[in-house]
Design an enzyme around this catalytic site. Structure first.
Site, PDB file in Angstrom:
ATOM      1  N   HIS A 150       3.655   3.994   3.502  1.00 14.26           N
ATOM      2  CA  HIS A 150       3.174   3.438   2.240  1.00 14.26           C
ATOM      3  C   HIS A 150       1.842   4.081   1.856  1.00 14.26           C
ATOM      4  O   HIS A 150       1.148   4.639   2.698  1.00 14.26           O
ATOM      5  CB  HIS A 150       2.878   1.949   2.379  1.00 14.26           C
ATOM      6  CG  HIS A 150       4.033   1.068   2.720  1.00 14.26           C
ATOM      7  ND1 HIS A 150       4.679   0.310   1.789  1.00 14.26           N
ATOM      8  CD2 HIS A 150       4.632   0.800   3.906  1.00 14.26           C
ATOM      9  CE1 HIS A 150       5.627  -0.410   2.375  1.00 14.26           C
ATOM     10  NE2 HIS A 150       5.625  -0.128   3.667  1.00 14.26           N
ATOM     11  N   GLU A 173       0.589   1.890   6.308  1.00 19.52           N
ATOM     12  CA  GLU A 173      -0.077   2.177   5.041  1.00 19.52           C
ATOM     13  C   GLU A 173      -1.073   3.322   5.226  1.00 19.52           C
ATOM     14  O   GLU A 173      -1.805   3.363   6.229  1.00 19.52           O
ATOM     15  CB  GLU A 173      -0.868   0.954   4.547  1.00 19.52           C
ATOM     16  CG  GLU A 173      -0.052  -0.296   4.331  1.00 19.52           C
ATOM     17  CD  GLU A 173       0.572  -0.380   2.940  1.00 19.52           C
ATOM     18  OE1 GLU A 173       0.336   0.533   2.111  1.00 19.52           O
ATOM     19  OE2 GLU A 173       1.294  -1.366   2.691  1.00 19.52           O
ATOM     20  N   ASP A 232       4.891   4.366  -4.107  1.00 22.44           N
ATOM     21  CA  ASP A 232       4.079   4.857  -2.991  1.00 22.44           C
ATOM     22  C   ASP A 232       4.993   5.327  -1.861  1.00 22.44           C
ATOM     23  O   ASP A 232       6.110   4.824  -1.738  1.00 22.44           O
ATOM     24  CB  ASP A 232       3.122   3.756  -2.491  1.00 22.44           C
ATOM     25  CG  ASP A 232       3.844   2.531  -1.948  1.00 22.44           C
ATOM     26  OD1 ASP A 232       4.524   1.824  -2.717  1.00 22.44           O
ATOM     27  OD2 ASP A 232       3.770   2.299  -0.722  1.00 22.44           O
TER      28      ASP A 232
HETATM   29 ZN    ZN Z   1       4.279   0.287  -0.309  1.00 18.69          ZN
END
Ligand code: ZN
Length: 195
Positions: free
Chosen positions: A44, A126, A175
């Site tokens: 992400h 992330e 993303d």
């Molecule tokens: Zn995401």
């Protein structure tokens, strides 16, 4: 130019915690459905507010403590209950929010190779980033190191099953954006995980 790779990372399989990482444990997680092991890695991108780096806000969001009045965007996402297993900041620092064996709430409505509800069977990482802003060398290095550590710890995972959020929630999520250089990441991972 030679760039030294960052040191290998190690995960404690008993706790699902990354050794030496900063841990900010989130209440936004639960157990995976019985019998399900993580077999997908999801990459992400996030920044809070969007496009701004370095603040405390991602930690606050993922622990349910984002003050809605601190920024107009925070008001927009008020009530969002989300988490990820880990975040790699711009300088490569890793923050862990959810033990890797637990289910983090990062994917939302999603599907991978015909299977829905990717949170059940995935690990979500992330990268602190924004659309159009290149990720940093430190982030690629740490992502490769973290992916290699996860592959070494969870044999249900495979280097072939790594996807972006945009791949598992097309039309809804973009993303880690086209900014994320998949060939570069895959080459770095192959150096650390040649299998
Ligand atoms: Zn995401």
């Amino acid at each position: 130019m030679h760039r030294a790779a960052t040191a290998p990372l190690r995960i404690d399989a008993a706790t699902g915690l990354l050794v030496g990482a900063r841990q900010v444990l989130s209440p936004h997680c639960d157990a995976r459905p019985a019998g399900l092991k993580p077999d997908l890695l999801v990459v992400h991108g996030i920044s809070l507010p969007p496009g701004e780096f370095g603040g405390p806000w991602i930690d606050r969001l993922f622990t349910g403590a984002l003050p809605p009045d601190a920024h107009p965007y925070f008001k927009e996402i008020e009530g969002l209950i989300a988490s990820a297993h880990a975040l790699i900041r711009r300088d490569g620092q890793i923050v862990q929010y959810v033990p890797f064996g637990q289910r983090a709430w990062h994917a939302g409505k999603s599907e991978y190779q015909g299977r829905a509800a990717c949170n059940d069977f995935s690990i979500g990482i992330e990268l602190e980033g924004a659309d159009g802003t290149p990720y940093t060398e430190a982030q690629y290095q740490q992502l490769a190191a973290l992916a290699a550590a996860l592959l070494a710890t969870y044999d249900s995972l495979s280097a072939e099953h790594i996807a972006g959020h945009s791949d598992i929630a097309p039309g809804r999520k973009e993303d880690p954006w086209p900014t994320f250089d998949w060939p570069r990441f895959r080459a770095l991972l192959k150096e650390r995980w040649p299998r």
